[in-house]
Motif scaffolding. Structure first.
Motif, short mmCIF file in Angstrom:
data_model
loop_
_atom_site.label_atom_id
_atom_site.label_comp_id
_atom_site.label_asym_id
_atom_site.label_seq_id
_atom_site.Cartn_x
_atom_site.Cartn_y
_atom_site.Cartn_z
N ASP A 118 0.83 -1.20 0.00
CA ASP A 118 0.00 0.00 0.00
C ASP A 118 0.86 1.25 0.00
O ASP A 118 0.55 2.24 -0.66
N LYS A 119 1.99 1.20 0.73
CA LYS A 119 2.91 2.34 0.77
C LYS A 119 3.49 2.60 -0.61
O LYS A 119 3.57 3.75 -1.07
N LYS A 120 3.91 1.53 -1.30
CA LYS A 120 4.48 1.67 -2.63
C LYS A 120 3.45 2.21 -3.61
O LYS A 120 3.76 3.03 -4.49
N ARG A 121 2.19 1.76 -3.46
CA ARG A 121 1.12 2.25 -4.34
C ARG A 121 0.89 3.73 -4.13
O ARG A 121 0.75 4.49 -5.10
N ARG A 122 0.87 4.18 -2.86
CA ARG A 122 0.68 5.60 -2.57
C ARG A 122 1.85 6.43 -3.11
O ARG A 122 1.65 7.53 -3.63
N GLU A 123 3.06 5.89 -2.97
CA GLU A 123 4.24 6.60 -3.48
C GLU A 123 4.19 6.73 -4.99
O GLU A 123 4.54 7.77 -5.55
N GLU A 124 3.75 5.66 -5.68
CA GLU A 124 3.65 5.70 -7.14
C GLU A 124 2.58 6.69 -7.59
O GLU A 124 2.77 7.44 -8.55
N MET A 125 1.46 6.70 -6.89
CA MET A 125 0.39 7.64 -7.20
C MET A 125 0.86 9.08 -6.98
O MET A 125 0.54 9.98 -7.76
N GLY A 126 1.64 9.27 -5.90
CA GLY A 126 2.17 10.60 -5.63
C GLY A 126 3.14 11.04 -6.72
O GLY A 126 3.15 12.20 -7.12
N ARG A 127 3.96 10.09 -7.18
CA ARG A 127 4.92 10.41 -8.24
C ARG A 127 4.21 10.78 -9.54
O ARG A 127 4.56 11.76 -10.22
N LEU A 128 3.18 10.02 -9.90
CA LEU A 128 2.42 10.30 -11.12
C LEU A 128 1.70 11.65 -11.03
O LEU A 128 1.63 12.40 -12.00
N GLU A 129 1.18 11.94 -9.84
CA GLU A 129 0.48 13.21 -9.66
C GLU A 129 1.46 14.37 -9.76
O GLU A 129 1.15 15.43 -10.34
N LYS A 130 2.66 14.19 -9.24
CA LYS A 130 3.69 15.22 -9.33
C LYS A 130 4.07 15.47 -10.78
O LYS A 130 4.20 16.63 -11.21
N GLU A 131 4.21 14.40 -11.55
CA GLU A 131 4.53 14.55 -12.97
C GLU A 131 3.40 15.25 -13.71
O GLU A 131 3.64 16.08 -14.59
N ARG A 132 2.16 14.92 -13.34
CA ARG A 132 1.01 15.56 -13.99
C ARG A 132 0.99 17.06 -13.70
O ARG A 132 0.71 17.87 -14.59
N GLN A 133 1.28 17.41 -12.44
CA GLN A 133 1.28 18.82 -12.07
C GLN A 133 2.39 19.57 -12.83
O GLN A 133 2.18 20.70 -13.28
N LEU A 134 3.56 18.95 -12.95
CA LEU A 134 4.65 19.58 -13.70
C LEU A 134 4.28 19.75 -15.16
O LEU A 134 4.58 20.79 -15.77
N GLU A 135 3.62 18.75 -15.71
CA GLU A 135 3.19 18.83 -17.11
C GLU A 135 2.16 19.93 -17.31
O GLU A 135 2.19 20.67 -18.29
N MET A 136 1.24 20.05 -16.34
CA MET A 136 0.21 21.09 -16.42
C MET A 136 0.83 22.48 -16.35
O MET A 136 0.44 23.38 -17.10
#
Length: 215
Positions: free
Chosen positions: A164-182
């Protein structure tokens, strides 16, 4: 053989238990749970009595009434201690018990003496002892299997938490990339950097002007 007792219901759903003899005590020492608290009459022979706390509870969570039940039971199961008043009962977490190969069967020491606490028992309280004895149940548990089952469940829980920790970290990483892209996309869409169709039309030469230039 292990004897199981129930504490006073108003104190909570707690189980107190002890081995039939020193051989059962060896298994209780070996296969205890982190939530177990060990009790023994100080400087006298007595039964090894255990209190099993609830998950995440510590020795600091033992209420006065629950402590009295455990202390009275261990006093009542000490040949010498049951005959005299004003005895001390020592108690400590199970994981603080120290067992070496040089020790006799049933004998234990402590890893950290500072983790050992003492409660004074002025006298035997027959009402308390009799109440506890009425709840007594005898069983022959497979202590090793019980401990292994707990270990397996805890291991599975740790794996689930890690996943669950790894899943949350991966979701956080993807969200960070999305924000940078935006933010990058918004930078390209700044009005100062854009040219409208109207501006293009006003600045472009007409067809006639292009023909004249060609001529």
């Amino acid at each position: 053989m292990v004897f199981y007792f129930k504490a006073l219901p108003t104190l909570g759903d707690y189980t107190i238990f002890m081995g039939l003899d020193k051989h059962e005590n060896e298994d209780l020492i070996k296969y205890g749970f982190p939530e177990d608290i060990w009790f023994h009459v100080d400087k006298m022979s007595s039964a090894h009595v255990y209190l099993r706390l609830h998950k995440c509870q510590t020795i600091d969570d033992i209420s006065e009434g629950l402590l009295d039940d455990c202390a009275q039971l261990v006093k009542a199961n000490s040949i010498q201690g049951n005959k005299v008043n004003n005895i001390d009962v020592v108690y400590t977490p199970w994981f603080n018990l120290k067992k070496t190969t040089s020790m006799d069967v049933g004998q234990v020491g402590f890893h950290n003496s500072k983790m050992v606490r003492t409660v004074r028992v002025v006298k035997r309280l027959n009402d308390t002892v009799n109440r506890l004895n009425k709840t007594k149940v005898e069983r022959k548990p497979d202590l090793k299997a019980e401990r292994e089952a707990v270990n397996a469940a805890e291991k599975a829980e740790r794996k689930l938490q890690l996943r669950d920790k790894k899943r949350r970290e991966e979701m956080g990483r993807l969200e960070k990339e999305r924000q940078l892209e935006m933010r990058s996309y918004k930078g390209l869409m700044v009005s100062e950097k854009m040219t409208s169709n109207k501006q293009i039309a006003s600045s472009a030469k007409s067809l006639e002007e292009l023909e004249e230039d060609f001529m």
